[in-house]
Design an enzyme around this catalytic site. Sequence first.
Site, mmCIF file in Angstrom:
data_model
loop_
_atom_site.group_PDB
_atom_site.id
_atom_site.type_symbol
_atom_site.label_atom_id
_atom_site.label_comp_id
_atom_site.label_asym_id
_atom_site.label_seq_id
_atom_site.Cartn_x
_atom_site.Cartn_y
_atom_site.Cartn_z
ATOM 1 N N ARG A 161 -2.572 8.568 -10.941
ATOM 2 C CA ARG A 161 -1.077 7.519 -10.988
ATOM 3 C C ARG A 161 -1.460 6.464 -10.072
ATOM 4 O O ARG A 161 -0.677 5.304 -10.286
ATOM 5 C CB ARG A 161 0.024 8.351 -10.542
ATOM 6 C CG ARG A 161 0.668 9.331 -11.675
ATOM 7 C CD ARG A 161 2.163 9.766 -11.317
ATOM 8 N NE ARG A 161 1.521 10.899 -10.479
ATOM 9 C CZ ARG A 161 2.492 11.509 -9.476
ATOM 10 N NH1 ARG A 161 3.667 11.021 -9.348
ATOM 11 N NH2 ARG A 161 2.212 12.592 -8.979
ATOM 12 N N GLY B 27 -7.336 23.968 -8.987
ATOM 13 C CA GLY B 27 -6.281 24.386 -8.109
ATOM 14 C C GLY B 27 -6.548 24.377 -6.492
ATOM 15 O O GLY B 27 -7.711 24.566 -6.413
ATOM 16 N N TYR C 50 -13.948 -30.283 13.546
ATOM 17 C CA TYR C 50 -14.881 -29.072 13.448
ATOM 18 C C TYR C 50 -15.816 -29.092 14.271
ATOM 19 O O TYR C 50 -16.740 -29.863 14.669
ATOM 20 C CB TYR C 50 -15.567 -29.160 12.039
ATOM 21 C CG TYR C 50 -16.571 -28.016 11.947
ATOM 22 C CD1 TYR C 50 -15.999 -26.692 11.867
ATOM 23 C CD2 TYR C 50 -18.037 -28.380 11.697
ATOM 24 C CE1 TYR C 50 -17.091 -25.526 11.991
ATOM 25 C CE2 TYR C 50 -18.972 -27.395 11.726
ATOM 26 C CZ TYR C 50 -18.564 -26.048 11.810
ATOM 27 O OH TYR C 50 -19.324 -25.018 11.866
ATOM 28 N N ASN D 89 -23.601 -29.746 12.158
ATOM 29 C CA ASN D 89 -24.507 -28.498 12.645
ATOM 30 C C ASN D 89 -25.652 -28.001 11.663
ATOM 31 O O ASN D 89 -26.326 -27.411 11.761
ATOM 32 C CB ASN D 89 -23.552 -27.250 13.132
ATOM 33 C CG ASN D 89 -22.921 -27.146 12.277
ATOM 34 O OD1 ASN D 89 -22.363 -27.556 11.301
ATOM 35 N ND2 ASN D 89 -22.542 -25.571 12.309
ATOM 36 N N SER E 292 -12.316 -40.614 18.997
ATOM 37 C CA SER E 292 -11.787 -40.109 17.546
ATOM 38 C C SER E 292 -12.810 -40.218 16.435
ATOM 39 O O SER E 292 -13.783 -41.376 16.533
ATOM 40 C CB SER E 292 -10.568 -40.685 17.070
ATOM 41 O OG SER E 292 -9.695 -40.221 18.254
HETATM 42 C C1 UD1 Z 1 0.928 21.532 -4.151
HETATM 43 C C2 UD1 Z 1 1.590 22.856 -3.745
HETATM 44 C C3 UD1 Z 1 3.283 22.674 -3.928
HETATM 45 C C4 UD1 Z 1 3.769 21.884 -2.737
HETATM 46 C C5 UD1 Z 1 2.914 20.318 -3.029
HETATM 47 C C6 UD1 Z 1 3.173 19.618 -1.799
HETATM 48 C C7 UD1 Z 1 -0.094 24.481 -4.761
HETATM 49 C C8 UD1 Z 1 -0.244 25.309 -5.949
HETATM 50 N N1 UD1 Z 1 1.328 23.739 -4.818
HETATM 51 O O1 UD1 Z 1 1.406 21.194 -5.452
HETATM 52 O O2 UD1 Z 1 3.810 24.154 -3.555
HETATM 53 O O3 UD1 Z 1 5.218 21.800 -2.973
HETATM 54 O O4 UD1 Z 1 1.663 20.567 -3.092
HETATM 55 O O5 UD1 Z 1 2.832 18.296 -2.088
HETATM 56 O O6 UD1 Z 1 -0.891 24.634 -3.850
HETATM 57 N N2 UD1 Z 1 -6.640 19.382 -4.713
HETATM 58 C C9 UD1 Z 1 -8.084 19.701 -4.398
HETATM 59 N N3 UD1 Z 1 -8.522 20.201 -5.571
HETATM 60 C C10 UD1 Z 1 -7.864 21.091 -6.640
HETATM 61 C C11 UD1 Z 1 -6.255 20.710 -6.613
HETATM 62 C C12 UD1 Z 1 -5.986 19.766 -5.579
HETATM 63 O O7 UD1 Z 1 -8.673 19.061 -3.712
HETATM 64 O O8 UD1 Z 1 -8.256 21.622 -7.193
HETATM 65 C C13 UD1 Z 1 -5.918 18.444 -3.593
HETATM 66 C C14 UD1 Z 1 -5.350 17.231 -4.262
HETATM 67 O O9 UD1 Z 1 -6.312 16.409 -4.314
HETATM 68 C C15 UD1 Z 1 -4.076 16.937 -3.513
HETATM 69 C C16 UD1 Z 1 -3.822 18.451 -2.930
HETATM 70 O O10 UD1 Z 1 -4.875 19.088 -3.089
HETATM 71 O O11 UD1 Z 1 -4.527 16.133 -2.409
HETATM 72 C C17 UD1 Z 1 -2.549 18.944 -3.830
HETATM 73 O O12 UD1 Z 1 -3.031 19.006 -4.993
HETATM 74 P P1 UD1 Z 1 -1.670 18.935 -6.241
HETATM 75 O O13 UD1 Z 1 -2.427 19.137 -7.540
HETATM 76 O O14 UD1 Z 1 -1.171 17.408 -6.004
HETATM 77 O O15 UD1 Z 1 -0.542 19.911 -5.667
HETATM 78 P P2 UD1 Z 1 0.681 19.906 -6.275
HETATM 79 O O16 UD1 Z 1 0.912 20.307 -7.573
HETATM 80 O O17 UD1 Z 1 1.418 18.703 -5.580
#
Ligand code: UD1
Length: 457
Positions: free
Chosen positions: A19, A82, A367, A387, A406
């Site tokens: 986004r 995740g 300058y 310069n 001047s």
């Molecule tokens: C997550 C939480 C949610 C919480 C929210 C707060 C989980 C499953 N959910 O959701 O409960 O309310 O954050 O903002 O954890 N990231 C990685 N690798 C991955 C996935 C994510 O590095 O495989 C990082 C993302 O870059 C981000 C953060 O983890 O900075 C959170 O990931 P995101 O997918 O945004 O989690 P949410 O769905 O917002």
Amino acid sequence: MSSETPLSVVVLAAGQGTRMRSDRPKVLHALAGRPLLAHVLATARALSPQRLIVVHGHGGDRVREAVDAPDLVWVAQDRQLGTGHAVACALPAAAETGTVLVLYGDVPLIRAETLAPLIEAANEGAVGLLTARLQDPAGYGRILRDTEGRVLGIVEEKDATPEQRGIDEVNTGFLAAPAARLREWVTNLGCDNAQGEYYLTDVVAAAVAERVPVRTASADPDEVEGVNDRAQLARLERRFQRRQAEALMRAGVTLRDPDRFDLRGSLEHGRDVEIDVGVVLEGDVRLGDGVRIGPYSVLRNVTVAEGAEILSHCVIEDAEIGPGVSVGPFARLRPGTRLAARAKVGNFVEIKNSEIGEGSKVNHLSYIGDTSMGRDVNVGAGTITCNYDGARKHRTVIEDEAFIGSDTQLVAPVRVGRGATLGAGTTLTKDAPPGELTLSRVPQQTRKGWKRPVKKK
Ligand code: UD1
Ligand code: CA
């Protein structure tokens, strides 16, 4: 015992940040002049971790290059399966025992104080969870509690029943747990959920099932907001600026309007410093006692000594400004400018790589480049140091108490001797001897009876 428990901090920074609609990885977008991730790392360091692990994925090399430091361990998460998977990737790099704290590269306003109770909980064998109450909890994981208020687990919005969606206590994502336990829990995570992801949040239910206590701390929602788009980035920027401004005012700095002040770096200051509206300070800025900065001036890596005044609309970079100096309005001081005590630089003056001696004045439209100027010199309006010969830069030396008329051009390399006077309009190509008047003016003549040409009809 708890103070000796080793701490490993895991920073999740692998997400793409769709986004933001940007070619730049999200965690490298700037807040107050530094990458989001740099803010999180600074907070992590304040907790003195034994290991500081960054999980990177999208734009990994760029992320690493931008913030790399010897104390960081980098772990690649090639596919973002995740938050639970991301932590699982990091744990082999964490300390064997002790506490693991999870932070987020895109949540930059979190403070060390807020995280302390989570670490304490984990040091005592519990899971520490940071929650917040939101008026609009949409999108967040909800905290499930039993009738006694004990945490049962976290349900993600997409997996929640309509009733669960009514819960306004949300998971901020910040969590601390004993390393050994967390290892087991993340290894056993499944991905049978609405998003097909390995949820870090499921470790909470796993802890509850094993009767490991879950202790929550409540956060100010403003502190735990992440950056998902540029509007949020702008909102967090203002919040961060406000936080810095409040701290400066508490420390005795006058800010004419804290909402119209931007510090993108560090500010060291003496007593009774006054900063007017629209001022932007970047890099490392030091302002001595009683310094005043006028409206809409920009200072980057500048030291201003006590009692000096920068008037409005000045742009100053890599410069040292002495005590009691006055600069501007509308002056531009470029790298290598050093102004000694009580010097004066006026409007529409550009100075680069030059020393201006004590009490010397360059007041109008000039300058000055690659110049060593002594004390009590007066430089008239429209003076230019030539310069640059198209290939090389040359120095101009102007000794003490010289007076430069001047509209003079000083063709460097050239020297103006002590107490010398240059007549207005001089093009100086050879050294001017001390104490004498030197000028290169064409004698003035008047043509008597001369008539202006007239257009023929
Ligand atoms: C997550 C939480 C949610 C919480 C929210 C707060 C989980 C499953 N959910 O959701 O409960 O309310 O954050 O903002 O954890 N990231 C990685 N690798 C991955 C996935 C994510 O590095 O495989 C990082 C993302 O870059 C981000 C953060 O983890 O900075 C959170 O990931 P995101 O997918 O945004 O989690 P949410 O769905 O917002
Ligand atoms: Ca998110």
